[in-house]
Scaffold this active site. Sequence first.
Site, PDB file in Angstrom:
ATOM      1  N   CYS A  36      -9.736 121.083 -29.105  1.00 56.41           N
ATOM      2  CA  CYS A  36     -10.531 120.876 -30.323  1.00 56.41           C
ATOM      3  C   CYS A  36     -11.343 122.108 -30.697  1.00 56.41           C
ATOM      4  CB  CYS A  36     -11.452 119.672 -30.170  1.00 56.41           C
ATOM      5  SG  CYS A  36     -12.684 119.877 -28.888  1.00 56.41           S
ATOM      6  N   CYS A 105     -15.312 114.372 -25.325  1.00 55.64           N
ATOM      7  CA  CYS A 105     -16.499 115.179 -25.610  1.00 55.64           C
ATOM      8  C   CYS A 105     -17.497 115.109 -24.447  1.00 55.64           C
ATOM      9  CB  CYS A 105     -17.181 114.723 -26.889  1.00 55.64           C
ATOM     10  SG  CYS A 105     -16.060 114.615 -28.294  1.00 55.64           S
TER      11      CYS A 105
HETATM   12  S1  FES Z   1     -14.008 116.754 -30.662  1.00 53.01           S
HETATM   13 FE1  FES Z   1     -13.735 117.945 -28.862  1.00 53.01          FE
HETATM   14  S2  FES Z   1     -15.680 117.993 -27.902  1.00 53.01           S
HETATM   15 FE2  FES Z   1     -15.913 116.689 -29.612  1.00 53.01          FE
END
Ligand code: FES
Length: 125
Positions: A36, A105
Amino acid sequence: MYSEYSMKVIEHFMSPRNVGSMRDPDGEGTFGDLKCGDSLTIYIKVRDNIITDISFLVFGCTASIATSSMITEMAKGKTIEEALAITEKELIDALDGLPQSKIHCSVLGVKGLRAAIEDYLKKKQ
Ligand code: FES
């Protein structure tokens, strides 16, 4: 208004605790999620084996800001061993849960904290 985030997540996102870099930290660690692109750096001060001060800088999503803020609250005042033992589940529980798509996350918070502690332990040797 409906949100998939808990009130605690929203509160930590809106008013994150312990934000900022730190001058002369005893330990500094960065962990990023390549998928991400989010990245967290944690700074710690340690006295007598206790994390007396902690702060963070994060580049990331709502959940990564909330988990970063919460992990600093959880780690402050703990011994090095207690802080190393904090799990992703404990972090998620402290935030009253995360949406399934945001579970990863929490890894950022836990691994960022551990990286800062490992840096501290390495410097101490
Ligand atoms: S979307 Fe990857 S850490 Fe939040």
